[in-house]
Design an enzyme around this catalytic site. Structure first.
Site, PDB file in Angstrom:
ATOM      1  CB  CYS D 161      -8.494 -30.086  -7.386  1.00 21.24           C
ATOM      2  SG  CYS D 161      -9.386 -29.421  -5.654  1.00 21.24           S
ATOM      3  CG  HIS D 262      -8.700 -25.134  -7.308  1.00 24.69           C
ATOM      4  ND1 HIS D 262      -9.804 -24.894  -6.406  1.00 24.69           N
ATOM      5  CD2 HIS D 262      -8.399 -26.091  -6.760  1.00 24.69           C
ATOM      6  CE1 HIS D 262     -10.998 -25.632  -6.158  1.00 24.69           C
ATOM      7  NE2 HIS D 262     -10.061 -26.192  -6.235  1.00 24.69           N
TER       8      HIS D 262
END
Lengths: 371, 371, 371, 371
Positions: D161, D262
């Site tokens: 990710c 993120h």
């Protein structure tokens, strides 16, 4: 003065570490014995607690002590014989039944057990002590020892971390002659109260949780034992602490994204005689307990500190007052439905856990139960 | 169907933006007029709100509208004449007296004002509407118009964001025949309730604040008006909404580090007749208001959603249910001191602000007051 | 020993308060003079800072001092004459031009100004001091005084709070003989760096902000002046501090939901000669500056503390080490692209603001510039 | 159109739930088979996931499905035979070796496995797919099937990710003819990336953690495989994906108190040919991949969205753009040390996990590998 050697059971947990941290420079007690789970046993504390240390410098003070297996009482017995352990603080984290049995075993070999665990809080002849409130409950100890056939060992516990912020203030009002009939309380409790790892991070970002398992029951019941009276204990009768009939307490316990410091919003209904807001403030400002009179090392100068600013107490700003042992109170005002409202705050891992336990031990030393 | 053109006063603030965002694809209303402070006036909305936009895509939908000066009612009058503004949502952020006067001016030029501001909540002939609770309070509108000599214009307001999570549930119980006598409430309120910039970041990291200025008074008083009855208004008598005598409410309002979603911990005392926990759940599950019957666009399918999991409702997980318009309730259980305890949650900037305002406007359109 | 009386300009702001708090029990300096904005002037500090106090007990120590108007230098002059102010710490929060002019005025009346503000950082003959790094830059002070015709007064500043965590470590490597050619840095900076109210709470819940106005420029440029050399200053030539040519610095500055403590992720490229990871650790462990040699009161024992645990330093656990004046470093490892990677942490309002300023003042007292 | 039945392995975990949630109304795929640990096996999903549900309404859609034991492939085989499972999404959470073996078993019985796990990312003939970047890597699938003797089954995985926010933008620049030589990256990663319970709450209040186990290696290595080329696979030669030689990547990975999203701060060094800032913006704005051309259901309209405001992208405001599948980029500016700096953001549990997996499945269906 030579310091009394003390052991910490559950030394690698958060409360265990807090005990070690707070005892670092204690004038009376010195940590000489550590016990924890079999996983940690046999290792140096420094290594056993690796990656879990929450308090700066912890490993420096007791890092080289070899951790004993808390389940193996004989290791504590050996330490006691070697003059390394005159009593223990219990911060055990297991099933309640196991803790109860284990704490009994420690007491049976002659070690006073000052416990942070909830396991023995409802054992009838075990006192639940807030040093400023019910120091006279230590009178149950000889009765407890006699009933169990214990010599020097005994068990004394401290109450749940959630009740510190309102029990002492209410006691002060009761002591001043005002009956407290009913309490409705909402707590906003810190994450450290759940230990480590405790509450998942995802649940504490942009969120609160309106539930803490078992916490409301403790918050409602424990004050009644603390405010209760010692009954029986004479020849042929079992001694026990009888609950106080009052107050009726209803608690809503919430977890909030705060590291340390439990806040309580409290509504109070008095009996027929009702203090004015000014009297309440006076009573709290002037309140002192036995620890203050004795100037016990861990005792705050004033058990209760009143803050007049509207938006206080706040955990971040007020939890550390007077060694994190003082209860701070603000927003003292009339209640629309009951008589009095206020907000109380106390540091849950100091006043509400290790600090409160140490203060109890100091009290028990003063009374001659620890030596 | 042609959509009714609507204006937003205070368009660049957080609630104003929320209105624009929620109205983006509204089937009945279309934002065609924006007004804000003189600082923003004359600029494109896109530029006026620069650096303050809180809702994705906001500037795309109305970015090219030129922001009017909210203080200059003639600009709204011109827009009305041009068919660009049939009524306004007021999210004005000024001194109360100014807002009151300004909202009056808008009504005076023939524009219905659906207000989010607290300024007019205690004006005797202004209804404070929760569409599911007191839709019949719209009957005061002709009385209000007559008293002021207003033609099409009028003022209707929505209550404070803190009361949504308990007022509708309590009304459902009252409607089912149970008198609600006393309430003690603690709220855990989101930061968005203070607008933007609102609460300083430093105060919302590892902290809660046990105080929100004016919020406890609103939380205690506004439900009484909402539950009250219309009096007077006949020939030669002023019409007004008379407060309900019950319940007595005591509120503790806390700010917590949550973006959106106000949680309330509620203890309830009923009159002589008391519902069982199961009855309470049944009443809430089955409760429907006029917006549900009419299937108004902004109405949630069910005004109250019960969650059975122990640790719910939680703001992050539950605030957005049913377009963020449903109230979620959990922890329904007896109270040690009163009769009933529960935890209610509602989205403060949707149900408690712009969404509630839009639902009120839909109700008023249905009733023919907006057209 | 009689303590030297000192004034704090901008006393009611966050950094001003931090100065007062840290100086509470200082062995050399005593706060006797406070100045702030006209709004606070004339009030007792206790009242002027009401509702903004961030440090426990602050009002007790200096609460009765009457706050002067910082814009009116004559009040400081009077205090100086009365022996209440031998030098000032400037934590002024105004436009840069105003600060520059005002700090000049204080210096002109004979008061050394130790400033936290950025206003004078690029004035060529004003030293930007990190006491462990460029204490020899104090040699520019007589040159500065001469050029301005100032007698005892002068201006010395400390650098931005964002650079503490990497500038001292890099200097230690340079001093050990390793050229530092390039740096790429990402900072994760605490909210207190923006003052109070500073960053809105809504932006610091479930969020980070990848931008801090002006911070990247400061982070890239200020180290070059600190590592530079004094040039000129002889007869007929102006003295100034010439920037070092190296390192080239690229900074990404981010705001994160942390109260105090700026973290920096650093990648370093050395010149031809490259130290091993072990050498880097040795250099940092053994590094001591002049403040350490002199054992200045505010100096940490070791300027740089290395933490070996993988997941450190962390702001909450490490920011307070050694009076919050030590820089903690962890994750020392090779870089895939440059030569060395590490994570540095320093407390932004202590080491990076008031604490750093006090250390500079101690250095200047030792050197005879303050007396 | 009949939807293709799909299974989710690891259905009760956070990523498994995210799959179920995102597939709720998917036009092509329908969840008909769920498998999890033996502890959950045999229970209704509703009960197995009790107290762990992170997505609203999850239990309503698939709550009555009986959870299979993920370790027992025969249950999936039976479901496949019954037409309830044509392929599986793997969100298994076990030891890598176990996952590898188990995913092989599912492929061996004829089920394509689209995996979120890292176990097979370095298996030479397993493609690591970002649908916009290396859709041609699906050409390894027949080679993989042949080498293993698998008929319809195969394994395709998605990358970690942490790399979504920079790999696609860099690929767009490479595709436009600019060599990317070096990257230095710092990530600020959300807590959901660690699953549930994941990061302890105490560590995410007033704190960041400058370390995520294994994350920097993944962030540095996985882009090289994605940018690599298929080699071999002819008669008698094993087929594999050869890593790209460039760019050299250095990553600093940090955990921050953010739920989802993120962020990466990126510094880029190009080869001899360097794009201007305007060219970079143009390339990113115009970039489209195969999913966009095919208008795959999960594909964002634009893979990369540029935000011009200085202080963006921010996780809370930008992570959800275009079904949380778009990468948002801001702060595009020159780098003092390399050539280009920017900040990229992507939603880690949608684009970086389940959403990315679904997009890959859509691509594989289009190419005829899933049917």
């Amino acid at each position: 003065m030579t310091r009394i050697p003390v052991g910490v059971l559950g030394a690698t947990g958060m409360v265990g570490q807090q005990y070690i941290s707070l005892l670092k420079n204690h004038p009376w007690f010195e940590v000489k014995f550590l016990a924890a789970s079999p996983r940690s046993a046999g290792k140096k504390f420094r290594d056993a607690a690796k990656g879990r240390i929450h308090f700066e410098g912890l490993a420096e003070s007791v890092g080289d002590l070899i951790v004993a297996d808390a389940n193996d009482v004989s290791q504590a017995a050996a330490a006691a014989k070697a003059g390394q352990c005159a009593f223990v603080f219990s911060a055990l984290d297991m099933e309640k039944d196991e803790i109860r049995a284990l704490e009994d075993s420690y007491a049976a070999i002659g070690l006073p057990v000052i416990s942070n665990a909830s396991a023995h809080r409802w054992t009838p002849d075990v006192p639940v002590l807030i040093a400023e409130v019910n120091s006279h409950h230590t009178d149950i100890i000889p009765i407890q020892q006699k009933a169990r056939g214990w010599d020097k060992g005994f068990i004394a516990v401290k109450p749940n971390c959630s009740i510190q912020s309102y029990t002492t203030p209410l006691f002060a009002l009761i002591k001043a002659g005002y009956e407290v009939k009913k309490l409705i309380i909402s707590t906003l409790q810190a994450v450290s109260g759940a230990g480590y790892p405790g509450v998942p991070g995802l649940d504490m970002i942009d969120n609160i949780i309106p539930y803490i398992g078992g916490e409301e029951e403790k918050s409602e019941m424990e004050p009644l034992k603390i405010l209760g009276s010692i009954e029986g204990g004479g020849t042929n009768t079992a001694g026990f602490i009888k609950n106080s009939d009052f107050p009726g307490i209803s608690a809503h316990c919430n977890r909030v994204p705060v590291s340390d410091g439990h806040t309580a919003c409290v509504s109070v209904e008095f009996g027929a005689k009702k203090p004015s807001i000014e009297e309440v403030k006076k009573i709290w400002t002037e309140f002192r307990g036995l620890p203050q009179e004795l100037k016990l090392p861990m005792a705050p100068e004033r058990p209760i500190i009143i803050i007049e600013e509207n938006d206080r107490p706040q955990p971040k700003k007020d939890r550390d007052r007077d060694k994190a042992m003082a209860i701070t109170i603000g927003r003292i005002r009339p209640c629309n439905v009951f008589d009095l409202r206020f907000v109380g705050l106390s540091h849950n891992t100091v006043r509400g856990a290790a600090g409160g336990g140490i203060l109890n031990a100091e009290l028990l030393k003063h009374k001659g139960y620890i030596f």
